[in-house]
Design an enzyme around this catalytic site. Structure first.
Site, PDB file in Angstrom:
ATOM      1  N   LYS A   8      -2.074  11.506  -5.229  1.00  9.92           N
ATOM      2  CA  LYS A   8      -2.772  12.221  -6.295  1.00  9.92           C
ATOM      3  C   LYS A   8      -3.174  11.222  -7.349  1.00  9.92           C
ATOM      4  CE  LYS A   8      -3.710  16.589  -7.314  1.00  9.92           C
ATOM      5  NZ  LYS A   8      -3.847  17.683  -6.342  1.00  9.92           N
TER       6      LYS A   8
HETATM    7  N1  GLU Z   1      -7.044  18.736  -5.126  1.00 17.22           N
HETATM    8  C1  GLU Z   1      -6.939  19.558  -3.953  1.00 17.22           C
HETATM    9  C2  GLU Z   1      -5.483  19.908  -3.693  1.00 17.22           C
HETATM   10  O1  GLU Z   1      -4.649  19.912  -4.571  1.00 17.22           O
HETATM   11  C3  GLU Z   1      -7.677  18.988  -2.770  1.00 17.22           C
HETATM   12  C4  GLU Z   1      -7.240  17.627  -2.304  1.00 17.22           C
HETATM   13  C5  GLU Z   1      -8.129  16.999  -1.242  1.00 17.22           C
HETATM   14  O2  GLU Z   1      -9.082  17.647  -0.820  1.00 17.22           O
HETATM   15  O3  GLU Z   1      -7.830  15.880  -0.854  1.00 17.22           O
HETATM   16  O4  GLU Z   1      -5.121  20.286  -2.609  1.00 17.22           O
END
Ligand code: GLU
Length: 434
Positions: free
Chosen positions: A128
């Protein structure tokens, strides 16, 4: 298949979820995900060595991002990229722009991605990113400059087989386009470096709605399993960003009544169900759902305690805490946001017989279609929308079935079940590698 389009709310990034402030800003997110992990690890008697590897992230990057603001002043932003685990594939996860982003939160969200990708069986690990900033107060030029600065600073840690960022709260397809463009300056045209791009630049059809569509699929399956008729269900959704608004639209297409929704400015309620076309057009004209004709105003706090069948927190983490859990009346909670229920609140809900479908399952549709986007980029072959939606449906239902099966077989909460399904896959890959 519906192809309804959601009206854009403004030029500023809306992102994956809306930024309704949680009830308890003091929530320690890393503690939440650690406790959830530990409960499942204990339940399944997970190998101590594997636990050791999974309890902390593999790599954490903190960077400075100096930006020359429109007023001529230099402002210093801080950015983070946490890579939690990659035994099952490259690191994968979104980038959050929010004024309360910190390392602790990003660390927790990175771990959630490891479990999420394992649960829906896409060949990725978990990561993240985030930048502490308020994107709603920044001009397009400032946002672009900050995004390009961030992309440069994390360049050495990302790659199409190393780590692939995506949108999250406060970021969107435009931010991903700038990231791809910045990465391309050094490495040449590389669309697979980020997912959630504009379709025009190699994004996937259906990615924008994917998280909301996944929430709809899981809500539908959960209602079926727990004996709630979705056609007559009354549903409240906190947050009307990308996730909440798509979930509202798609769930109402199943016949359910969306009786309340909210954004940062507050919520709206209609006993007989909201007219979503009116809500979207009011949002487009005024920038908020509040004041939509024919609706009553409710606060974000009141929305969480409405007498509904299904409650969908789709904003930020820490929405349901010790402060308000005893007022929650819904019997089924679908976690569209990440970590909206604190462990204390989770225990209280369990003791009252409330079912909570965890974030790592409920909102996994986004990363699932991110996987499809990455595959399309690597193969340089585009899928049509029906294929994307069909493949998403298959993976989400399969994941739901696995979680529901364990939940009933082992008589454990849905969250513990989801974690054990995910942890078993990560643990197996760890043992095979080490
Ligand atoms: N931000 C989204 C999540 O928390 C998508 C992450 C992504 O597509 O890599 O799942």
């Amino acid at each position: 298949m519906t192809t309804a389009t959601i009206a854009p709310t403004s030029d500023a990034p809306v992102g994956e979820a809306s930024s309704v402030r949680p009830a308890a800003p003091h929530v320690n997110f890393n503690q939440i995900t650690n406790e959830q992990f530990q409960e499942a690890a204990d339940h399944m008697k997970l190998d101590q060595e594997v636990q050791l590897l999974l309890r902390t992230p593999y790599r954490e990057l903190i960077v400075q991002i100096p930006v020359r603001m429109d007023n001529g002043k230099l402002e210093l932003f801080h950015g983070f990229r946490v890579q939690h685990n990659a035994v099952r594939g490259p690191y994968k996860g979104g980038i959050r722009y929010h004024h309360e982003v910190d390392l602790n939160e990003v660390r927790s969200l990175a771990a959630l991605m490891t479990w999420k990708t394992a649960l829906v069986d896409v060949p990725f690990g978990g990561a993240k990113g985030g930048v502490t900033c308020d994107p709603t107060q920044m001009s397009r030029k400032e946002l672009q400059s900050m995004t390009r600065g961030f992309a440069q600073k994390i360049d050495m840690a990302i790659g199409i087989y190393r780590d692939i960022p995506a949108p999250d709260v406060g970021t969107n397809a435009q931010i991903m386009a700038w990231m791809m463009d910045e990465y391309g300056k050094k490495h040449g045209y590389t669309p697979a470096i980020v997912t959630g791009k504009p379709v025009n630049l190699g994004g996937s059809l259906g990615r924008d709605e994917a998280t909301g569509r996944g929430v709809m699929i899981i809500t539908r399956e959960a209602c079926k399993a727990f004996g709630t008729d979705i056609k007559n269900a009354r549903i409240a959704i906190q947050g009307f960003g990308n996730v909440g608004s798509w979930a509202a639209r798609l769930i109402s297409n199943l016949g359910a009544k969306i009786v309340a929704v909210s954004d940062v400015q507050g919520g709206i309620f209609a006993e007989k169900g909201l007219d979503l076309d009116k809500v979207f057009s009011h949002l487009k004209n005024t920038g908020s759902v509040v004041g939509t004709p024919g609706t009553k105003s409710v606060t974000n706090e009141e929305l969480l305690t409405l007498d509904v069948d299904v409650l969908i927190p789709a904003a930020l983490g820490g929405a349901i805490t010790e402060d308000n859990v005893d007022d929650v009346k819904a019997k089924l909670i679908i976690e569209a946001a990440n970590s909206p229920v604190t462990p204390y609140a989770d225990q209280r809900l369990r003791s009252k017989g409330v079912r909570v479908v965890p974030d790592i399952l409920a909102n996994a549709g986004g990363v699932t279609v991110s996987y499809f986007e990455w595959v399309q980029n690597l193969q340089q072959f585009n899928w049509d929308l029906d294929k994307v939606n069909h493949e998403l449906e298959l993976r989400m239902v399969k994941a739901w079935n696995a979680v529901y099966q364990r939940h009933t077989d082992e008589k454990i909460p849905l969250r513990t079940s989801a974690y054990t399904v995910a942890l078993a896959k990560v643990a197996e890959a760890s043992r095979q590698r080490f």
